[in-house]
Structures are given as C-alpha cells and as structure tokens.
Design an enzyme around this catalytic site. Structure first.
Site, short mmCIF file in Angstrom:
data_model
loop_
_atom_site.label_atom_id
_atom_site.label_comp_id
_atom_site.label_asym_id
_atom_site.label_seq_id
_atom_site.Cartn_x
_atom_site.Cartn_y
_atom_site.Cartn_z
CE1 TYR A 70 36.18 38.83 7.36
CE2 TYR A 70 36.57 41.19 7.41
CZ TYR A 70 36.44 40.01 6.71
OH TYR A 70 36.62 40.01 5.34
CD GLN A 104 41.07 49.69 -3.56
OE1 GLN A 104 41.31 48.54 -3.89
NE2 GLN A 104 41.94 50.67 -3.71
CG ASN A 105 41.52 51.72 3.10
OD1 ASN A 105 41.93 50.85 2.32
ND2 ASN A 105 42.19 52.83 3.33
CG ASP A 107 40.54 51.99 7.70
OD1 ASP A 107 41.71 51.87 7.24
OD2 ASP A 107 39.79 52.93 7.37
CG HIS A 122 36.14 46.81 -1.27
ND1 HIS A 122 37.50 46.76 -1.50
CD2 HIS A 122 35.57 46.80 -2.50
CE1 HIS A 122 37.72 46.72 -2.81
NE2 HIS A 122 36.58 46.74 -3.43
CB CYS A 130 20.76 38.74 9.10
SG CYS A 130 20.05 37.08 8.89
CB CYS A 151 19.81 37.34 12.46
SG CYS A 151 18.39 38.38 12.10
CB CYS A 153 15.51 35.70 10.98
SG CYS A 153 17.11 35.55 10.14
CG ASN A 216 52.21 52.92 -3.61
OD1 ASN A 216 53.09 52.44 -2.91
ND2 ASN A 216 51.09 52.29 -3.89
C1 BV8 Z 1 33.48 41.44 -8.02
C2 BV8 Z 1 36.93 43.85 1.84
C3 BV8 Z 1 31.59 40.86 -9.44
C4 BV8 Z 1 37.06 42.63 2.70
C5 BV8 Z 1 38.14 43.47 -0.26
C6 BV8 Z 1 38.81 41.60 -13.26
C7 BV8 Z 1 40.07 41.12 -13.42
C8 BV8 Z 1 40.59 40.18 -12.49
C9 BV8 Z 1 39.85 39.76 -11.38
C10 BV8 Z 1 38.60 40.24 -11.23
C11 BV8 Z 1 38.08 41.14 -12.16
N1 BV8 Z 1 36.83 41.48 -11.75
C12 BV8 Z 1 36.54 40.79 -10.58
C13 BV8 Z 1 37.61 40.04 -10.26
C14 BV8 Z 1 37.73 39.21 -9.09
C15 BV8 Z 1 38.21 40.02 -7.84
C16 BV8 Z 1 39.59 40.61 -8.02
O1 BV8 Z 1 39.76 41.78 -8.34
N2 BV8 Z 1 40.58 39.76 -7.77
C17 BV8 Z 1 41.98 40.27 -7.83
C18 BV8 Z 1 42.70 39.78 -6.60
C19 BV8 Z 1 42.64 39.84 -9.07
N3 BV8 Z 1 37.28 41.09 -7.53
C20 BV8 Z 1 36.19 40.74 -6.80
O2 BV8 Z 1 35.93 39.62 -6.44
C21 BV8 Z 1 35.25 41.89 -6.47
N4 BV8 Z 1 33.89 41.50 -6.76
O3 BV8 Z 1 34.19 41.72 -8.96
O4 BV8 Z 1 32.15 41.03 -8.11
C22 BV8 Z 1 32.20 39.64 -9.90
C23 BV8 Z 1 32.08 38.53 -9.12
C24 BV8 Z 1 32.66 37.39 -9.62
C25 BV8 Z 1 33.43 37.36 -10.79
C26 BV8 Z 1 33.50 38.52 -11.56
C27 BV8 Z 1 32.89 39.67 -11.12
C28 BV8 Z 1 35.26 42.19 -4.94
C29 BV8 Z 1 36.58 42.73 -4.53
C30 BV8 Z 1 36.50 43.24 -3.09
C31 BV8 Z 1 37.07 42.22 -2.11
N5 BV8 Z 1 37.11 42.79 -0.77
N6 BV8 Z 1 38.12 44.01 1.00
C32 BV8 Z 1 38.19 42.72 3.70
O5 BV8 Z 1 38.95 43.71 3.68
O6 BV8 Z 1 38.27 41.80 4.51
S1 BV8 Z 1 39.54 43.70 -1.27
C33 BV8 Z 1 40.80 44.24 -0.19
O7 BV8 Z 1 42.01 43.95 -0.87
C34 BV8 Z 1 40.86 45.75 0.05
O8 BV8 Z 1 39.59 46.32 0.25
C35 BV8 Z 1 41.55 46.26 -1.19
O9 BV8 Z 1 40.63 46.44 -2.24
C36 BV8 Z 1 42.45 45.11 -1.57
C37 BV8 Z 1 43.84 45.38 -1.10
O10 BV8 Z 1 44.40 46.33 -1.97
P1 BV8 Z 1 45.04 47.67 -1.33
O11 BV8 Z 1 44.06 48.33 -0.45
O12 BV8 Z 1 45.63 48.40 -2.46
O13 BV8 Z 1 46.18 47.08 -0.34
P2 BV8 Z 1 47.57 46.39 -0.75
O14 BV8 Z 1 48.16 45.90 0.51
O15 BV8 Z 1 47.40 45.47 -1.90
O16 BV8 Z 1 48.46 47.62 -1.30
C38 BV8 Z 1 48.80 48.65 -0.41
C39 BV8 Z 1 49.57 49.65 -1.28
O17 BV8 Z 1 49.90 50.78 -0.45
C40 BV8 Z 1 50.88 49.09 -1.83
O18 BV8 Z 1 51.02 49.49 -3.19
C41 BV8 Z 1 51.97 49.76 -0.96
O19 BV8 Z 1 53.16 50.01 -1.68
C42 BV8 Z 1 51.29 51.07 -0.60
N7 BV8 Z 1 51.71 51.67 0.68
C43 BV8 Z 1 52.05 51.03 1.83
N8 BV8 Z 1 52.33 51.96 2.80
C44 BV8 Z 1 52.11 53.19 2.25
C45 BV8 Z 1 51.71 53.01 0.89
N9 BV8 Z 1 51.42 54.04 0.07
C46 BV8 Z 1 51.52 55.31 0.60
N10 BV8 Z 1 51.88 55.56 1.90
C47 BV8 Z 1 52.19 54.54 2.75
N11 BV8 Z 1 52.56 54.81 4.00
ZN ZN Z 2 18.03 37.58 9.87
#
Ligand code: BV8
Ligand code: ZN
Length: 274
Positions: A70, A104-105, A107, A122, A130, A151, A153, A216
């Site tokens: 990070y 979802q960003n 940043d 996110h 903490c 922290c 604590c 996209n």
């Molecule tokens: C949860 C923060 C309750 C941290 C992130 C249902 C079905 C399947 C799986 C699940 C489900 N429900 C829950 C899950 C599990 C999981 C999940 O979805 N897994 C996936 C991988 C299958 N979800 C979770 O765990 C979520 N929590 O559901 O809690 C729960 C708990 C347990 C079990 C059940 C339920 C939490 C998800 C959040 C995780 N944290 N980020 C960090 O960043 O360090 S996710 C992170 O990855 C981002 O925030 C973002 O969400 C994701 C990346 O996706 P994108 O942003 O779309 O980026 P990517 O690179 O993939 O795509 C970029 C796109 O842009 C491309 O299409 C590209 O072509 C395009 N592009 C590129 N350049 C350009 C462009 N477009 C236009 N212009 C350009 N110039």
């Molecule tokens: Zn604390």
C-alpha cells in the site's frame, strides 16, 4: 480518433433531461492518470495475487508485506492527477439535477477533480484505521518504513480500504443501490465488472429501467447487456460526450418554438414576457 456521432440521440436525449444519473467507475478511469489497473497488461494483479495482499488473512499473516504494497501504491498516487475523464464527470454532475458517482477506486482522484456526490465503495487509500479499536488515522500521522504503524491502543493500523471477503460500508452500499435503482441514465466507466457487489449495480439499473451505457477500451462481461457500448479511453470519450450534449441541447434549444419567440421579445419587469 473518436467520432463525435458516437453518442446515440437516445443517450443525449435522456442525459439532457435525466432527473437522476448514476455513474460507476473502476480502475480504467484512472489509467490515463498513470494509475495501474488491476487486470490490465501492467495490472496490479499481474504482479501480485489479491489473496496475498488484499485480504485480512494476508494482513494478519504478513502485515509488513501488505503495508509495503500500500505504501508502493501511495507512492504511485502521490504524482497522479485527475485526467479529462474525471473532470468531465465532475462537470456532468454540475449539469444534472442529481448525479451520484459510485467508485470502486481508492485513489481519491474523483474528489480532486471536483466531484461532490461520491460513494467510495471500497474505501480510500489515504485513510487508515486501527484493527482493534477502529480509531481513524489520516496519512500524515503514519511512521515511515519498515515498521507497521501501531495505534495508541497497541492495535495494528491498516489502510481503510475494503479487502476481499470483507463487507462494504453498509450505508454507502445502500446509497449505491438506491441511486442505481432510481436513475434514468447509468454510465459504467472503466471497470471489468467482475468484483461484487459493485458489478451488480449496472444490472440493478437495467432492472430499474435505466438507459445503461458502458465506456471501456474493450468489451467486458457486461457489454452484451447494456443499451450502448462505447469503445474508447474514458479520458477522450467523456469530454466528447459533454461536447455532444452541448451541441444537442443547443440544437434542441433552437428547435423549440417557445425559444424562438423569446429572442424578439423584451423581458418586462417581473420576468414575464409581454
Ligand atoms: C464481499 C480495494 C461480503 C482494495 C477491492 C458474488 C460472486 C462471486 C464472488 C463474490 C460474490 N460476492 C462476493 C464475492 C467475493 C468477492 C468478489 O467479487 N470476487 C471476485 C474477484 C470474483 N467480493 C468481495 O470479497 C467483496 N466483499 O462481497 O463481502 C461477502 C464476504 C464474503 C463472501 C461473500 C460475501 C469485496 C470486494 C472489494 C475488494 N476490494 N479494492 C484495494 O484496491 O487494494 S476490489 C478492486 O478490484 C477494485 O476496487 C475493483 O473493484 C476491482 C478491480 O476492478 P476494476 O476497477 O474494474 O479494474 P480492472 O483492472 O479489473 O478493470 C479495468 C477496466 O478498465 C478493464 O475493463 C479495462 O479494459 C478498462 N480500461 C483500462 N483503461 C481504460 C479502460 N476503460 C476506459 N478508459 C481507459 N483508459
Ligand atoms: Zn486502536
């Protein structure tokens, strides 16, 4: 070069009198600001495995490694600036009665670009909390490498972002679902739409009867379901969309007979036309 007739009359018509608009963004909108995406060529997930870095288990197992990652991403962000795509969405917000920007960003570039109604699904990489007592810490307070910040604590401080397997902030997620359900136009910008529950929002908008447009550089799993897929970099497409909206509204303005009258009538005091 992107043609300006890219935007359907339906989209421009709906955007120009859309009561409410919702926008979902992903890493793609920040790509033109030099922020690596996750699944792109130089994507973060190409080099690192999310399970190793973006889960609570990973942090408990090796907090130094997670913090190093990070800090690395913060370093990258320290020089990143909003691009014309971010700015166009901030301008669109100013033109719509109500626009909700759902990102979802982590940043923070949308806020830097001037957007106001932002739902950070996110979390944000510049905030910390903490693990034990939840005390919040802004970045400045953090000790530098290599130690991990503790922290008052004694608990470990972690980035205030949502990791895989963790629930999203309830209030924020609720607002995102409400905005997606009641919007008339839903723009899905720069996301691969594979991470849930964020990826279900465009579907909720479709079920709510909204006109859903995806922007996209390449088709995604969502593309077959949307009303219009616009292929191109969001930093070019979104400013062009505003220009097309300008032209459309001007033409509509000229075409509206009520408007024609106005020009040759002097407005009388009290704002009524004589
Ligand atoms: C949860 C923060 C309750 C941290 C992130 C249902 C079905 C399947 C799986 C699940 C489900 N429900 C829950 C899950 C599990 C999981 C999940 O979805 N897994 C996936 C991988 C299958 N979800 C979770 O765990 C979520 N929590 O559901 O809690 C729960 C708990 C347990 C079990 C059940 C339920 C939490 C998800 C959040 C995780 N944290 N980020 C960090 O960043 O360090 S996710 C992170 O990855 C981002 O925030 C973002 O969400 C994701 C990346 O996706 P994108 O942003 O779309 O980026 P990517 O690179 O993939 O795509 C970029 C796109 O842009 C491309 O299409 C590209 O072509 C395009 N592009 C590129 N350049 C350009 C462009 N477009 C236009 N212009 C350009 N110039
Ligand atoms: Zn604390």
């Amino acid at each position: 070069m992107i043609q300006s007739n890219l935007f359907s009359k339906e989209l421009l018509d709906k955007l120009s009198d859309a009561g409410s608009v919702a926008v979902l963004t992903g890493a793609g909108i920040s790509a033109e600001s030099g922020v690596p995406t996750f699944r792109g060529e130089e994507g973060l997930w190409k080099k690192f495995r999310p399970q190793e870095l973006a889960t609570v288990e990973a942090f408990m197992r090796n907090p130094e490694l997670v913090w190093a990652w990070y800090r690395h991403r913060r370093e990258l962000l320290s020089t990143a600036r909003p691009n014309p795509g971010h700015r166009a969405l901030a301008e669109l917000e100013g033109r719509c009665r109500d626009l909700t920007l759902i990102t979802q960003n982590i940043d923070g570039l949308h806020r830097q670009a001037g957007s106001r109604t932002i739902l950070e699904l996110h979390g944000n990489i510049r905030r910390n909390r903490c693990m034990e007592c939840g005390q919040r810490y802004e970045d400045i307070a953090l000790p530098q490498e290599p130690s991990i910040p503790l922290c008052r604590c004694g608990g470990k401080i972690r980035p205030d972002v949502v990791w895989f397997g963790e629930s999203l902030p309830g209030e924020t997620l609720e607002q995102a679902f409400v905005a997606s359900t009641r919007c008339r136009v839903f723009l899905c910008v720069g996301t691969s739409a594979v991470v849930y529950p964020a990826a279900s929002l465009p579907i909720v908008a479709l079920q709510g009867g909204a006109y859903v447009v995806e922007i996209n550089i390449e088709p995604t799993a969502l593309s077959p379901q949307v009303h219009q897929f616009i292929q191109g970099p969001s930093g070019e497409v979104l400013p062009l969309m505003l220009k097309a909206l300008d032209r459309y509204e001007n033409q509509a303005g000229q075409a509206d007979p009520r408007n024609v009258q106005i020009h040759d009538r002097q407005e009388s005091p009290g704002g009524r036309y004589s």
